[in-house]
Design a protein around this motif. Structure first.
Motif, mmCIF file in Angstrom:
data_model
loop_
_atom_site.group_PDB
_atom_site.id
_atom_site.type_symbol
_atom_site.label_atom_id
_atom_site.label_comp_id
_atom_site.label_asym_id
_atom_site.label_seq_id
_atom_site.Cartn_x
_atom_site.Cartn_y
_atom_site.Cartn_z
ATOM 1 N N GLY A 1 -10.629 5.357 -2.323
ATOM 2 C CA GLY A 1 -9.838 5.203 -1.105
ATOM 3 C C GLY A 1 -9.119 3.867 -1.145
ATOM 4 N N GLY B 1 -14.190 2.305 8.335
ATOM 5 C CA GLY B 1 -14.628 2.346 9.727
ATOM 6 C C GLY B 1 -13.528 2.007 10.722
ATOM 7 N N ASP C 1 -22.657 -5.348 11.374
ATOM 8 C CA ASP C 1 -23.119 -6.751 11.370
ATOM 9 C C ASP C 1 -22.010 -7.705 10.927
ATOM 10 O OD1 ASP C 1 -22.966 -6.279 8.665
ATOM 11 O OD2 ASP C 1 -25.084 -6.645 8.240
ATOM 12 N N VAL D 1 -21.179 -2.372 -0.122
ATOM 13 C CA VAL D 1 -20.345 -1.716 -1.137
ATOM 14 C C VAL D 1 -19.779 -2.805 -2.059
ATOM 15 C CG1 VAL D 1 -18.499 -0.033 -1.529
ATOM 16 C CG2 VAL D 1 -19.613 -0.107 0.695
ATOM 17 N N GLY E 1 -15.615 -1.942 9.036
ATOM 18 C CA GLY E 1 -15.192 -2.023 7.637
ATOM 19 C C GLY E 1 -13.851 -1.338 7.432
ATOM 20 N N PHE E 2 -13.464 -1.233 6.192
ATOM 21 C CA PHE E 2 -12.152 -0.657 5.869
ATOM 22 C C PHE E 2 -12.042 0.804 6.346
ATOM 23 C CE2 PHE E 2 -9.807 1.686 2.428
ATOM 24 C CZ PHE E 2 -8.549 1.404 2.919
ATOM 25 N N PRO F 1 -15.950 10.397 -1.290
ATOM 26 C CA PRO F 1 -14.598 9.889 -1.505
ATOM 27 C C PRO F 1 -14.479 9.307 -2.905
ATOM 28 C CG PRO F 1 -15.599 8.909 0.465
ATOM 29 C CD PRO F 1 -16.681 9.601 -0.303
ATOM 30 N N PHE F 2 -13.304 9.466 -3.516
ATOM 31 C CA PHE F 2 -13.015 8.811 -4.788
ATOM 32 C C PHE F 2 -12.473 7.418 -4.430
ATOM 33 C CE2 PHE F 2 -14.179 11.660 -8.256
ATOM 34 C CZ PHE F 2 -14.771 12.643 -7.478
ATOM 35 N N VAL G 1 -21.473 0.116 15.427
ATOM 36 C CA VAL G 1 -22.513 -0.829 15.002
ATOM 37 C C VAL G 1 -22.098 -1.436 13.669
ATOM 38 C CG1 VAL G 1 -24.960 -1.171 14.459
ATOM 39 C CG2 VAL G 1 -24.283 0.629 16.069
ATOM 40 N N TYR H 1 -25.865 1.573 -6.460
ATOM 41 C CA TYR H 1 -24.948 2.122 -5.454
ATOM 42 C C TYR H 1 -24.953 3.652 -5.524
ATOM 43 C CZ TYR H 1 -20.534 2.905 -2.964
ATOM 44 O OH TYR H 1 -19.573 3.337 -2.088
ATOM 45 N N ILE I 1 -19.259 -7.818 6.073
ATOM 46 C CA ILE I 1 -17.973 -7.619 5.395
ATOM 47 C C ILE I 1 -16.892 -7.303 6.422
ATOM 48 C CG2 ILE I 1 -16.665 -6.040 3.876
ATOM 49 C CD1 ILE I 1 -18.456 -7.813 2.263
ATOM 50 N N LYS J 1 -26.531 6.527 -2.858
ATOM 51 C CA LYS J 1 -25.712 7.598 -2.280
ATOM 52 C C LYS J 1 -26.314 8.971 -2.595
ATOM 53 C CE LYS J 1 -22.656 4.989 -0.364
ATOM 54 N NZ LYS J 1 -22.712 4.841 1.103
HETATM 55 N N1 NAD Z 1 -13.443 2.949 0.481
HETATM 56 C C1 NAD Z 1 -13.708 3.905 -0.396
HETATM 57 O O1 NAD Z 1 -12.865 4.295 -1.191
HETATM 58 C C2 NAD Z 1 -15.059 4.566 -0.454
HETATM 59 C C3 NAD Z 1 -15.310 5.411 -1.524
HETATM 60 C C4 NAD Z 1 -16.547 6.031 -1.603
HETATM 61 C C5 NAD Z 1 -17.475 5.828 -0.591
HETATM 62 N N2 NAD Z 1 -17.212 4.998 0.438
HETATM 63 C C6 NAD Z 1 -18.253 4.783 1.457
HETATM 64 O O2 NAD Z 1 -17.657 4.701 2.745
HETATM 65 C C7 NAD Z 1 -18.371 3.749 3.537
HETATM 66 C C8 NAD Z 1 -17.410 2.691 4.057
HETATM 67 O O3 NAD Z 1 -16.821 2.016 2.944
HETATM 68 P P1 NAD Z 1 -15.747 0.878 3.116
HETATM 69 O O4 NAD Z 1 -14.825 0.966 1.988
HETATM 70 O O5 NAD Z 1 -15.215 0.903 4.504
HETATM 71 O O6 NAD Z 1 -16.660 -0.410 2.897
HETATM 72 P P2 NAD Z 1 -16.685 -1.770 3.755
HETATM 73 O O7 NAD Z 1 -17.521 -2.736 2.986
HETATM 74 O O8 NAD Z 1 -15.307 -2.176 4.120
HETATM 75 O O9 NAD Z 1 -17.438 -1.304 5.066
HETATM 76 C C9 NAD Z 1 -18.839 -1.248 5.186
HETATM 77 C C10 NAD Z 1 -19.175 -1.860 6.534
HETATM 78 O O10 NAD Z 1 -20.598 -1.804 6.718
HETATM 79 C C11 NAD Z 1 -21.008 -3.052 7.326
HETATM 80 N N3 NAD Z 1 -22.423 -3.222 7.023
HETATM 81 C C12 NAD Z 1 -23.014 -3.428 5.818
HETATM 82 N N4 NAD Z 1 -24.342 -3.500 5.971
HETATM 83 C C13 NAD Z 1 -24.601 -3.343 7.289
HETATM 84 C C14 NAD Z 1 -25.793 -3.311 8.071
HETATM 85 N N5 NAD Z 1 -27.007 -3.453 7.522
HETATM 86 N N6 NAD Z 1 -25.676 -3.120 9.396
HETATM 87 C C15 NAD Z 1 -24.461 -2.973 9.982
HETATM 88 N N7 NAD Z 1 -23.303 -2.986 9.293
HETATM 89 C C16 NAD Z 1 -23.383 -3.161 7.969
HETATM 90 C C17 NAD Z 1 -20.093 -4.098 6.717
HETATM 91 O O11 NAD Z 1 -19.979 -5.263 7.499
HETATM 92 C C18 NAD Z 1 -18.780 -3.324 6.630
HETATM 93 O O12 NAD Z 1 -18.017 -3.501 7.812
HETATM 94 C C19 NAD Z 1 -19.474 3.186 2.666
HETATM 95 O O13 NAD Z 1 -20.676 3.876 2.937
HETATM 96 C C20 NAD Z 1 -18.987 3.468 1.266
HETATM 97 O O14 NAD Z 1 -20.059 3.584 0.358
HETATM 98 C C21 NAD Z 1 -16.011 4.347 0.522
#
Ligand code: NAD
Length: 348
Positions: A210, A19, A38, A105, A16-17, A207-208, A36, A180, A41, A184
């Motif tokens: 990101g 990750g 799936d 998310v 993900g973003f 995180p706020f 890991v 959501y 996203i 959390k």
């Molecule tokens: N980006 C932000 O500003 C922000 C802010 C607050 C919290 N967060 C938290 O940080 C984490 C990452 O956020 P992000 O922005 O990268 O979101 P994202 O949607 O880009 O990444 C989430 C990843 O999880 C994967 N995923 C979802 N369900 C799955 C499952 N059952 N098994 C395996 N993979 C699975 C998706 O394919 C995706 O790659 C999340 O937990 C999110 O709640 C992010």
């Protein structure tokens, strides 16, 4: 110890973003890792992992990169935690650092528009912590969110800078933001239980907003940047545009997350934010200014907007991490605007 490279790290949601940015940073720091995801996203590792050409398929769904430095499980983290993933000849190692980021998310339209899909995060987190208390990795970071904060502190009148103590396990919890936020908040509770009852080193981040260059266009910063890159006038923003957020660049997010894991072990949470509230009209105007024009702002009142004002009190963060964000909105938004021009050139 900031980095724990003795044993492989595990990154769920590593495609993900957040990750992808974390994984690249960990590789730069010399970690070996298991990812890991799936890819519901996220983007398949082939598309972004440095050196992805050097790969070997282990099983249908498991790929080894760079002679085993990265193991990618292309599957559901719930199956991985429940021991249902077919690993072929690979054995699950003892993990050092675990970064649990996997979650549904999806931005405001998913948080408000499909709350029951997001509720599956409860199952994901419950399986993660069950796995962790039996496998005992050295440290575990749980990605919580500022959405865990009580929404009544973020209204039109009297919004406050949110501080970690505004959520009191054993005291006032308040009403978090949709399923959501509830998931959390529950995940944070599990991180505390994992420490108190099972002795695990756990830490949570809140995180706020990101943002960054390769963030999905479902999120406001890259999509407003693309409108500015196309020199749209007026620039549309969701809602009145007077709702505000606390924007923090992804590189700062990653640095802060690593610091939190090395300085917190009791499952408690630390904000990751800039402490500055910027509304979406200001975001659009800043992008237009960086692009070199003055834009009118057109509100889209029928779109979901979430809470009115969400921003961090960063005093605890600054003290615990001995750090503040390095990337200003001007610099960070400038980078996102350059990425928007590349997207525009690709016809997006
Ligand atoms: N980006 C932000 O500003 C922000 C802010 C607050 C919290 N967060 C938290 O940080 C984490 C990452 O956020 P992000 O922005 O990268 O979101 P994202 O949607 O880009 O990444 C989430 C990843 O999880 C994967 N995923 C979802 N369900 C799955 C499952 N059952 N098994 C395996 N993979 C699975 C998706 O394919 C995706 O790659 C999340 O937990 C999110 O709640 C992010």
């Amino acid at each position: 110890m900031m980095f724990n490279k003795e044993k492989p790290a595990l990154v769920t949601g590593g495609c993900g973003f957040v990750g992808r940015n974390l994984t690249r940073r960990l590789l730069k720091e010399g970690y070996s890792l298991w990812v890991v995801d799936d890819c519901s996203i996220g983007l398949h590792c082939d598309k972004w992992l440095p050196g992805a050409e050097k790969q070997r398929v282990v099983t249908n769904g498991v790929i080894e990169y760079d002679g085993g430095r990265v193991i990618f499980i292309h599957g559901d983290a719930r199956d991985f935690f429940a021991g249902r993933t077919e690993l072929g000849a690979l054995a699950e190692p003892e993990f050092g650092d675990v970064f649990h980021l996997a979650a549904i998310v999806g931005g405001r339209s998913v948080i408000d528009g499909n709350p029951m899909a997001v509720a599956q995060d409860l199952a994901l987190d419950a399986l993660c912590f069950n796995w962790a208390v039996s496998r005992k990795p050295a440290r575990l970071l749980y990605a919580s969110s500022s959405a865990a904060y009580p929404v009544d502190l973020q209204g039109k009148d009297g919004a406050v800078a949110l501080k970690e103590t505004d959520i009191q396990f054993g005291g006032r919890l308040g009403q978090p933001d949709m399923t959501y936020g509830w998931s959390k908040l529950t995940g944070e509770y599990l991180a505390r239980i994992a420490h108190q009852h099972y002795g695990l080193h756990t830490a949570c981040i809140r995180p706020f907003s990101g943002y960054g260059e390769e963030q999905d266009l479902a999120y406001p910063v890259p999509s407003i940047a693309l409108r500015a890159a196309k020199k749209e006038n007026p620039i549309v923003v969701w809602g009145s545009g007077l709702q505000g957020r606390d924007f923090v660049h992804i590189e700062d997010c990653i640095e802060a997350a690593l610091r939190v894991l090395s300085r917190v072990n009791d499952g408690s949470a630390v904000n990751i934010g800039s402490g500055k509230l910027i509304n979406f009209r200001e975001v659009a105007r800043l992008f237009a200014r960086l692009e070199g024009y003055e834009a009118e702002i057109k509100p889209l009142e029928d779109k979901p907007v979430g809470v009115h004002s969400r921003y961090a009190d960063i005093s605890h963060m600054t003290k615990v991490l001995d750090w503040t964000p390095a990337i200003s909105p001007e610099e960070g938004f400038g980078r996102v605007l350059r990425a928007a021009h590349e997207r525009k050139a690709r016809g997006l």
